[in-house]
Design a protein around this motif. Structure first.
Motif, PDB file in Angstrom:
ATOM      1  N   THR A  86      23.682  55.611  32.101  1.00  0.00           N
ATOM      2  CA  THR A  86      24.502  54.782  31.214  1.00  0.00           C
ATOM      3  C   THR A  86      25.482  53.954  32.017  1.00  0.00           C
ATOM      4  O   THR A  86      25.718  52.775  31.718  1.00  0.00           O
ATOM      5  N   THR A  87      26.051  54.551  33.051  1.00  0.00           N
ATOM      6  CA  THR A  87      26.981  53.828  33.904  1.00  0.00           C
ATOM      7  C   THR A  87      26.293  52.650  34.575  1.00  0.00           C
ATOM      8  O   THR A  87      26.834  51.529  34.607  1.00  0.00           O
ATOM      9  N   ARG A  88      25.109  52.873  35.117  1.00  0.00           N
ATOM     10  CA  ARG A  88      24.393  51.771  35.780  1.00  0.00           C
ATOM     11  C   ARG A  88      24.116  50.634  34.798  1.00  0.00           C
ATOM     12  O   ARG A  88      24.258  49.449  35.135  1.00  0.00           O
ATOM     13  N   GLY A  89      23.714  50.976  33.588  1.00  0.00           N
ATOM     14  CA  GLY A  89      23.452  49.946  32.592  1.00  0.00           C
ATOM     15  C   GLY A  89      24.705  49.163  32.234  1.00  0.00           C
ATOM     16  O   GLY A  89      24.664  47.935  32.076  1.00  0.00           O
ATOM     17  N   ALA A  90      25.830  49.865  32.109  1.00  0.00           N
ATOM     18  CA  ALA A  90      27.083  49.199  31.761  1.00  0.00           C
ATOM     19  C   ALA A  90      27.558  48.298  32.892  1.00  0.00           C
ATOM     20  O   ALA A  90      28.012  47.165  32.658  1.00  0.00           O
ATOM     21  N   VAL A  91      27.462  48.772  34.117  1.00  0.00           N
ATOM     22  CA  VAL A  91      27.896  47.974  35.270  1.00  0.00           C
ATOM     23  C   VAL A  91      27.060  46.699  35.372  1.00  0.00           C
ATOM     24  O   VAL A  91      27.566  45.623  35.712  1.00  0.00           O
ATOM     25  N   SER A  92      25.780  46.796  35.061  1.00  0.00           N
ATOM     26  CA  SER A  92      24.897  45.630  35.177  1.00  0.00           C
ATOM     27  C   SER A  92      25.273  44.517  34.206  1.00  0.00           C
ATOM     28  O   SER A  92      24.881  43.357  34.411  1.00  0.00           O
ATOM     29  N   GLN A  93      26.031  44.842  33.171  1.00  0.00           N
ATOM     30  CA  GLN A  93      26.418  43.837  32.180  1.00  0.00           C
ATOM     31  C   GLN A  93      27.817  43.261  32.422  1.00  0.00           C
ATOM     32  O   GLN A  93      28.253  42.386  31.669  1.00  0.00           O
ATOM     33  N   LEU A  94      28.495  43.737  33.445  1.00  0.00           N
ATOM     34  CA  LEU A  94      29.838  43.231  33.726  1.00  0.00           C
ATOM     35  C   LEU A  94      29.784  41.820  34.304  1.00  0.00           C
ATOM     36  O   LEU A  94      28.863  41.470  35.046  1.00  0.00           O
ATOM     37  N   GLY A  95      30.799  41.034  33.987  1.00  0.00           N
ATOM     38  CA  GLY A  95      30.924  39.695  34.551  1.00  0.00           C
ATOM     39  C   GLY A  95      32.210  39.552  35.333  1.00  0.00           C
ATOM     40  O   GLY A  95      32.924  40.529  35.595  1.00  0.00           O
ATOM     41  N   TYR A  96      32.501  38.332  35.726  1.00  0.00           N
ATOM     42  CA  TYR A  96      33.773  38.006  36.360  1.00  0.00           C
ATOM     43  C   TYR A  96      34.807  37.694  35.279  1.00  0.00           C
ATOM     44  O   TYR A  96      34.467  37.449  34.125  1.00  0.00           O
ATOM     45  N   GLN A  97      36.072  37.700  35.671  1.00  0.00           N
ATOM     46  CA  GLN A  97      37.164  37.368  34.752  1.00  0.00           C
ATOM     47  C   GLN A  97      38.000  36.251  35.368  1.00  0.00           C
ATOM     48  O   GLN A  97      38.307  36.281  36.562  1.00  0.00           O
ATOM     49  N   SER A  98      38.358  35.265  34.559  1.00  0.00           N
ATOM     50  CA  SER A  98      39.204  34.200  35.088  1.00  0.00           C
ATOM     51  C   SER A  98      40.592  34.753  35.402  1.00  0.00           C
ATOM     52  O   SER A  98      41.177  35.499  34.613  1.00  0.00           O
ATOM     53  N   TYR A  99      41.102  34.378  36.549  1.00  0.00           N
ATOM     54  CA  TYR A  99      42.427  34.853  36.968  1.00  0.00           C
ATOM     55  C   TYR A  99      43.516  34.298  36.063  1.00  0.00           C
ATOM     56  O   TYR A  99      44.464  34.997  35.706  1.00  0.00           O
ATOM     57  N   VAL A 100      43.376  33.040  35.654  1.00  0.00           N
ATOM     58  CA  VAL A 100      44.413  32.423  34.837  1.00  0.00           C
ATOM     59  C   VAL A 100      44.576  33.152  33.511  1.00  0.00           C
ATOM     60  O   VAL A 100      45.684  33.257  32.972  1.00  0.00           O
ATOM     61  N   SER A 101      43.477  33.708  32.965  1.00  0.00           N
ATOM     62  CA  SER A 101      43.574  34.413  31.686  1.00  0.00           C
ATOM     63  C   SER A 101      44.457  35.645  31.771  1.00  0.00           C
ATOM     64  O   SER A 101      44.989  36.106  30.758  1.00  0.00           O
ATOM     65  N   MET A 102      44.610  36.176  32.979  1.00  0.00           N
ATOM     66  CA  MET A 102      45.424  37.366  33.183  1.00  0.00           C
ATOM     67  C   MET A 102      46.896  37.031  33.406  1.00  0.00           C
ATOM     68  O   MET A 102      47.740  37.922  33.427  1.00  0.00           O
ATOM     69  N   ARG A 103      47.197  35.740  33.567  1.00  0.00           N
ATOM     70  CA  ARG A 103      48.563  35.333  33.873  1.00  0.00           C
ATOM     71  C   ARG A 103      49.215  34.496  32.767  1.00  0.00           C
ATOM     72  O   ARG A 103      50.395  34.168  32.860  1.00  0.00           O
ATOM     73  N   GLN A 104      48.455  34.158  31.742  1.00  0.00           N
ATOM     74  CA  GLN A 104      49.003  33.315  30.682  1.00  0.00           C
ATOM     75  C   GLN A 104      49.822  34.149  29.700  1.00  0.00           C
ATOM     76  O   GLN A 104      49.356  35.185  29.206  1.00  0.00           O
ATOM     77  N   PRO A 105      51.042  33.700  29.369  1.00  0.00           N
ATOM     78  CA  PRO A 105      51.921  34.494  28.501  1.00  0.00           C
ATOM     79  C   PRO A 105      51.613  34.318  27.026  1.00  0.00           C
ATOM     80  O   PRO A 105      51.146  33.263  26.583  1.00  0.00           O
ATOM     81  N   LEU A 106      51.896  35.360  26.280  1.00  0.00           N
ATOM     82  CA  LEU A 106      51.799  35.287  24.827  1.00  0.00           C
ATOM     83  C   LEU A 106      52.887  34.381  24.270  1.00  0.00           C
ATOM     84  O   LEU A 106      54.046  34.457  24.688  1.00  0.00           O
TER      85      LEU A 106
END
Length: 225
Positions: free
Chosen positions: A137-157
């Motif tokens: 299950t772990t291998r299957g889940a890891v295979s579906q992971l993507g990248y994340q935009s850095y800016v999305s992690m820094r934008q304020p609410l």
């Protein structure tokens, strides 16, 4: 859903065959770093998806998904409940990274492009996201992971839905991605708190338990008022 795709929620969907489910593929996560969007684009996408549903809506936000859910849903009138599942339930002015001084998690690698188009990659998802899953299950889940935009992690609410929409925070007590203490602090903002003895990915390790939480939210009278 930091790094995740809707396919990660297939087991949860199997537990809810009688519920009208809608998943949203966020712009900020994907396989092509050049095509990644930001948190505000994700918020608009979630808002439009919820508003397009004919009837009352319960929203399940996981991990990063708590950010655009919080940002986008305050003025969507048919949303009756938000479930923050090991999710970022923050307030105006906060970004995903600001509680930790804008420092990336130690298990994340930043790939630099031109600042705005930088993106990040989860380097040890097996132990960070899936520490209570079997190897296949772990291998299957890891295979579906993507990248994340850095800016999305820094934008304020700039808006917060949880002040006007009833909500529940679900603390995942064996989570290696978001420390339990941090989840408990965010849960102080919630109307109700539940706990699961799971990793960061209970929709894979205990989908029936997560389905039960969703059913409880859907079945409450408040969800349809």
């Amino acid at each position: 859903m930091l790094f995740r795709s809707p396919g990660h929620f297939d087991r949860l969907a199997d537990e809810l065959p009688d519920v009208d489910l809608h998943t949203v593929r966020l712009t900020s996560s994907g396989d092509d770093p050049a095509a990644l969007g930001d948190m505000y684009a994700d918020a608009e996408l979630i808002a439009h998806a919820a508003a397009a549903i004919d009837g009352p809506v319960v929203v399940l936000a996981h991990s990063y998904g708590g950010m655009p859910t919080t940002q986008g849903l305050r003025n969507v009138g048919n949303v009756r409940h938000i479930i923050y599942l090991a999710a970022f339930q923050l307030t105006i002015g906060d970004s995903l990274l600001s509680p930790d001084g804008d420092t990336l998690m130690p298990w994340v690698k930043r790939h630099r492009r031109d600042g705005i188009r930088d993106y990040v990659e989860a380097m040890t998802p097996e132990t960070v996201f899936y520490n209570d899953l079997d190897a296949p299950t772990t291998r299957g889940a890891v295979s579906q992971l993507g990248y994340q935009s850095y800016v999305s992690m820094r934008q304020p609410l700039t808006d917060i839905a949880w002040k006007t929409i009833p909500n529940t925070y679900v603390v995942c007590q064996a989570d290696n991605a978001i420390p339990v203490a941090a989840q408990e602090r965010m849960a102080e903002r919630a109307d109700a708190v539940r706990r699961l003895d799971t990793s960061h990915s209970p929709f894979l390790s205990q989908p029936a338990a997560v389905a039960g939480l969703i059913r409880a939210a859907v079945s409450t009278r408040a969800a349809f008022q």
